[in-house]
Design a protein around this motif. Structure first.
Motif, PDB file in Angstrom:
ATOM      1  N   PRO A  69      -6.062   0.339  -5.953  1.00 42.48           N
ATOM      2  CA  PRO A  69      -5.141  -0.837  -4.258  1.00 42.48           C
ATOM      3  C   PRO A  69      -6.259  -1.714  -4.814  1.00 42.48           C
ATOM      4  O   PRO A  69      -6.026  -3.222  -4.132  1.00 42.48           O
ATOM      5  CB  PRO A  69      -5.484   0.351  -3.496  1.00 42.48           C
ATOM      6  CG  PRO A  69      -5.915   1.589  -3.743  1.00 42.48           C
ATOM      7  CD  PRO A  69      -6.223   1.096  -5.746  1.00 42.48           C
ATOM      8  N   LYS A 101      -0.949   9.830  -4.408  1.00 39.97           N
ATOM      9  CA  LYS A 101      -1.937  10.400  -3.890  1.00 39.97           C
ATOM     10  C   LYS A 101      -2.608   9.151  -2.391  1.00 39.97           C
ATOM     11  O   LYS A 101      -1.451   8.216  -3.448  1.00 39.97           O
ATOM     12  CB  LYS A 101      -3.024  10.573  -4.609  1.00 39.97           C
ATOM     13  CG  LYS A 101      -3.815   9.275  -5.280  1.00 39.97           C
ATOM     14  CD  LYS A 101      -4.087   9.780  -6.303  1.00 39.97           C
ATOM     15  CE  LYS A 101      -4.431  10.251  -7.729  1.00 39.97           C
ATOM     16  NZ  LYS A 101      -5.297  10.696  -9.263  1.00 39.97           N
ATOM     17  N   PRO A 102      -2.758   9.938  -1.772  1.00 40.34           N
ATOM     18  CA  PRO A 102      -2.652   8.311  -0.266  1.00 40.34           C
ATOM     19  C   PRO A 102      -3.765   7.517  -0.999  1.00 40.34           C
ATOM     20  O   PRO A 102      -4.779   7.787  -1.974  1.00 40.34           O
ATOM     21  CB  PRO A 102      -3.414   9.698   0.811  1.00 40.34           C
ATOM     22  CG  PRO A 102      -3.601  10.503  -0.159  1.00 40.34           C
ATOM     23  CD  PRO A 102      -2.944  10.457  -1.272  1.00 40.34           C
ATOM     24  N   ILE A 103      -3.859   6.367  -0.547  1.00 39.97           N
ATOM     25  CA  ILE A 103      -4.519   5.397  -0.504  1.00 39.97           C
ATOM     26  C   ILE A 103      -5.913   5.435   0.379  1.00 39.97           C
ATOM     27  O   ILE A 103      -5.534   5.452   1.393  1.00 39.97           O
ATOM     28  CB  ILE A 103      -3.937   3.869  -0.494  1.00 39.97           C
ATOM     29  CG1 ILE A 103      -3.670   3.817  -1.878  1.00 39.97           C
ATOM     30  CG2 ILE A 103      -5.176   3.016  -0.202  1.00 39.97           C
ATOM     31  CD1 ILE A 103      -2.625   2.374  -1.646  1.00 39.97           C
ATOM     32  N   ALA A 150       1.071   4.221  -3.013  1.00 43.28           N
ATOM     33  CA  ALA A 150       0.812   5.827  -2.499  1.00 43.28           C
ATOM     34  C   ALA A 150       1.748   6.132  -3.496  1.00 43.28           C
ATOM     35  O   ALA A 150       1.328   7.726  -3.978  1.00 43.28           O
ATOM     36  CB  ALA A 150       0.095   6.047  -1.348  1.00 43.28           C
ATOM     37  N   ASN A 151       2.741   6.291  -3.191  1.00 47.72           N
ATOM     38  CA  ASN A 151       3.954   6.278  -3.463  1.00 47.72           C
ATOM     39  C   ASN A 151       3.953   6.270  -5.303  1.00 47.72           C
ATOM     40  O   ASN A 151       4.328   7.690  -6.078  1.00 47.72           O
ATOM     41  CB  ASN A 151       5.375   6.026  -4.129  1.00 47.72           C
ATOM     42  CG  ASN A 151       5.643   6.318  -1.875  1.00 47.72           C
ATOM     43  OD1 ASN A 151       5.297   7.446  -1.251  1.00 47.72           O
ATOM     44  ND2 ASN A 151       6.261   5.320  -1.672  1.00 47.72           N
ATOM     45  N   ASP A 183      -7.689   4.985   3.847  1.00 46.06           N
ATOM     46  CA  ASP A 183      -8.088   4.159   4.632  1.00 46.06           C
ATOM     47  C   ASP A 183      -8.967   3.011   4.436  1.00 46.06           C
ATOM     48  O   ASP A 183      -8.660   1.606   5.449  1.00 46.06           O
ATOM     49  CB  ASP A 183      -8.332   5.188   5.933  1.00 46.06           C
ATOM     50  CG  ASP A 183      -7.980   6.165   6.367  1.00 46.06           C
ATOM     51  OD1 ASP A 183      -6.248   5.990   5.934  1.00 46.06           O
ATOM     52  OD2 ASP A 183      -7.905   6.323   7.024  1.00 46.06           O
ATOM     53  N   GLU A 240      -7.368   5.884  -7.823  1.00 39.04           N
ATOM     54  CA  GLU A 240      -6.498   5.494  -6.595  1.00 39.04           C
ATOM     55  C   GLU A 240      -7.736   4.770  -5.163  1.00 39.04           C
ATOM     56  O   GLU A 240      -7.337   4.015  -4.544  1.00 39.04           O
ATOM     57  CB  GLU A 240      -6.603   6.664  -5.648  1.00 39.04           C
ATOM     58  CG  GLU A 240      -7.831   7.609  -4.913  1.00 39.04           C
ATOM     59  CD  GLU A 240      -8.191   8.604  -6.010  1.00 39.04           C
ATOM     60  OE1 GLU A 240      -8.844   9.752  -5.901  1.00 39.04           O
ATOM     61  OE2 GLU A 240      -7.546   8.517  -7.422  1.00 39.04           O
ATOM     62  N   ARG A 241      -8.893   4.661  -6.004  1.00 39.73           N
ATOM     63  CA  ARG A 241      -9.991   4.578  -5.497  1.00 39.73           C
ATOM     64  C   ARG A 241      -9.941   2.472  -6.234  1.00 39.73           C
ATOM     65  O   ARG A 241     -11.041   1.550  -5.578  1.00 39.73           O
ATOM     66  CB  ARG A 241     -11.723   4.746  -5.563  1.00 39.73           C
ATOM     67  CG  ARG A 241     -11.964   5.567  -4.948  1.00 39.73           C
ATOM     68  CD  ARG A 241     -12.724   6.168  -4.726  1.00 39.73           C
ATOM     69  NE  ARG A 241     -12.709   7.462  -3.419  1.00 39.73           N
ATOM     70  CZ  ARG A 241     -13.315   6.668  -2.361  1.00 39.73           C
ATOM     71  NH1 ARG A 241     -12.700   6.110  -1.485  1.00 39.73           N
ATOM     72  NH2 ARG A 241     -12.825   8.173  -1.247  1.00 39.73           N
ATOM     73  N   ASN A 252       0.571  -1.412   0.215  1.00 40.77           N
ATOM     74  CA  ASN A 252      -0.246  -0.119   0.192  1.00 40.77           C
ATOM     75  C   ASN A 252       0.211   1.437   0.117  1.00 40.77           C
ATOM     76  O   ASN A 252       0.624   2.093  -0.207  1.00 40.77           O
ATOM     77  CB  ASN A 252      -0.775   0.096   1.431  1.00 40.77           C
ATOM     78  CG  ASN A 252      -2.028  -1.180   1.154  1.00 40.77           C
ATOM     79  OD1 ASN A 252      -2.452  -1.631   0.325  1.00 40.77           O
ATOM     80  ND2 ASN A 252      -2.942  -0.949   1.968  1.00 40.77           N
ATOM     81  N   GLU A 253       1.468   1.143   0.888  1.00 41.33           N
ATOM     82  CA  GLU A 253       2.823   2.412   0.898  1.00 41.33           C
ATOM     83  C   GLU A 253       3.257   2.415  -0.083  1.00 41.33           C
ATOM     84  O   GLU A 253       3.514   4.178  -1.136  1.00 41.33           O
ATOM     85  CB  GLU A 253       4.290   2.417   1.721  1.00 41.33           C
ATOM     86  CG  GLU A 253       3.250   2.091   3.422  1.00 41.33           C
ATOM     87  CD  GLU A 253       3.214   0.727   3.758  1.00 41.33           C
ATOM     88  OE1 GLU A 253       2.612   0.091   2.957  1.00 41.33           O
ATOM     89  OE2 GLU A 253       2.055   1.041   4.892  1.00 41.33           O
ATOM     90  N   MET A 294       1.038   6.596  -7.454  1.00 44.76           N
ATOM     91  CA  MET A 294       0.644   7.516  -7.593  1.00 44.76           C
ATOM     92  C   MET A 294       0.635   8.337  -7.232  1.00 44.76           C
ATOM     93  O   MET A 294      -0.178   9.422  -7.989  1.00 44.76           O
ATOM     94  CB  MET A 294      -1.390   6.899  -6.992  1.00 44.76           C
ATOM     95  CG  MET A 294      -1.740   5.563  -7.343  1.00 44.76           C
ATOM     96  SD  MET A 294      -3.028   4.942  -6.954  1.00 44.76           S
ATOM     97  CE  MET A 294      -3.803   5.811  -8.132  1.00 44.76           C
TER      98      MET A 294
END
Length: 328
Positions: free
Chosen positions: A158, A29-31, A24-25, A33, A154-155, A20-21, A27
């Motif tokens: 992941p 943008k954050p994944i 995020a890098n 939660d 991002e949805r 997951n980390e 993309m």
């Protein structure tokens, strides 16, 4: 009575591991939660440009054959369950048969979306029980959805992962093996989620690719409680065919897309958490491959033992649900 027993299991994932980390890098943008906290996904494997659907199925099949102690020449039939095939035509099962050297095996593909592996297991088991010329049948689940998903979303990125899972069925006399199955579908829900370009209704065009219409497309929101309602209704129908009840279940494995949903279903079934297995934390969502992958983990960890009543429930878009009951 001659029944189909699962005598070998195998899985294979491509070498590209993405946490997951790391995602995020990638993309930038954050994944959300919910990917880890609700769905239970911590990492996944991607095929990238190096591997295709036939690669996933081929390697998983070899592992299952090794586990069963059989050679490719021992196999009478190969069934591949996938909605991410190697080609529109010919069948992915034919490609895998040739690569394996399973020269005595007939082949066909089955597409019931993510219910495919369980539906294929049900069909292959019935064939073994009906026709004694089928003794060893290889059932393979293949999922290569990263080739069809918008991996900039991002949805979406992941969730979807790639993998292959396989089971070797063998016809044996006795009470162990396949007991029953139940298939449910609601074709009025075909237009919720799917890959709608690339077939005869919408052939692929340059314009379609530029607009990403050839990728997995969400047309309508999926009801969040759909499987919570459906799975507990389908399982008793399969069990009742052979005089069993929920309380007779020793282990149950579900489509591995949402840990929270599985938790809710286990509560509705009044079964302890120890009677199920999840693998989405390790592999992400692997569709048609996830059930054999979860079975393999449960067996290796000693949570499925000889004599156990094991239920499998596969669920996918279409809508399609498949349930099988085996005595291990």
């Amino acid at each position: 009575m001659r029944r189909a027993r699962i005598i070998g299991l195998g899985q294979w994932v491509p070498p590209k591991l993405v946490t997951n980390e790391e995602l995020a890098n990638i993309m930038g943008k954050p994944i959300p939660d919910s990917i880890e906290n609700k769905l239970g996904i911590k990492q996944r494997y991607w095929t990238g440009e190096e591997y295709s659907s036939a690669d996933l199925g081929f390697h998983a099949a070899r592992e299952a054959l090794l586990d069963a102690g059989l050679t490719p020449e021992d196999i009478d039939l190969i069934v591949v369950a996938t909605d991410t095939p190697e080609y529109v035509s010919p069948a992915t099962s034919s490609v895998i048969q040739g690569r394996l050297g399973a020269k005595n095996a007939g082949t066909f593909d089955l597409n019931a979306s993510c219910a495919g592996f369980v539906a294929a297991l049900d069909m292959a088991s019935r064939m073994i029980g009906y026709d004694q010329t089928y003794t060893n049948v290889l059932v393979i689940g293949v999922y290569n959805m990263t080739k069809f998903a918008d991996m900039t979303n991002e949805r979406v990125a992941p969730i979807f992962a790639d993998g292959g899972g396989a089971a070797v069925l063998q016809g044996q006399e006795g009470e162990a093996g396949y007991q029953s199955g139940y298939l449910y579908a609601d074709g009025t829900q075909y237009d919720f989620l799917g890959i709608y370009y690339g077939g005869t209704k919408h052939p692929v065009t340059v314009e379609a690719v530029e607009e990403k219409k050839h990728l997995l497309t969400f047309l309508k929101p999926l009801p969040p409680d759909r499987n919570i309602q459906l799975w507990p209704e389908c399982i008793p129908k399969a069990l009742a065919k052979v005089g069993l009840t929920i309380q007779d279940i020793d282990h149950v494995v579900f489509t591995q897309i949402n840990r929270w949903v599985i938790e809710e279903v286990m509560v509705k079934l009044a079964l302890p958490w120890e009677k199920t297995t999840c693998v989405m934390d390790q592999f992400g969502y692997t569709g048609s491959a996830c059930i054999p992958m979860a079975l393999l983990k449960a067996e290796r960890e000693g949570r499925i033992k000889q004599g156990d009543v094991v239920v499998m429930v596969g669920s996918g878009v279409g809508l399609a649900v498949a349930t099988t009951v085996f005595k291990w």
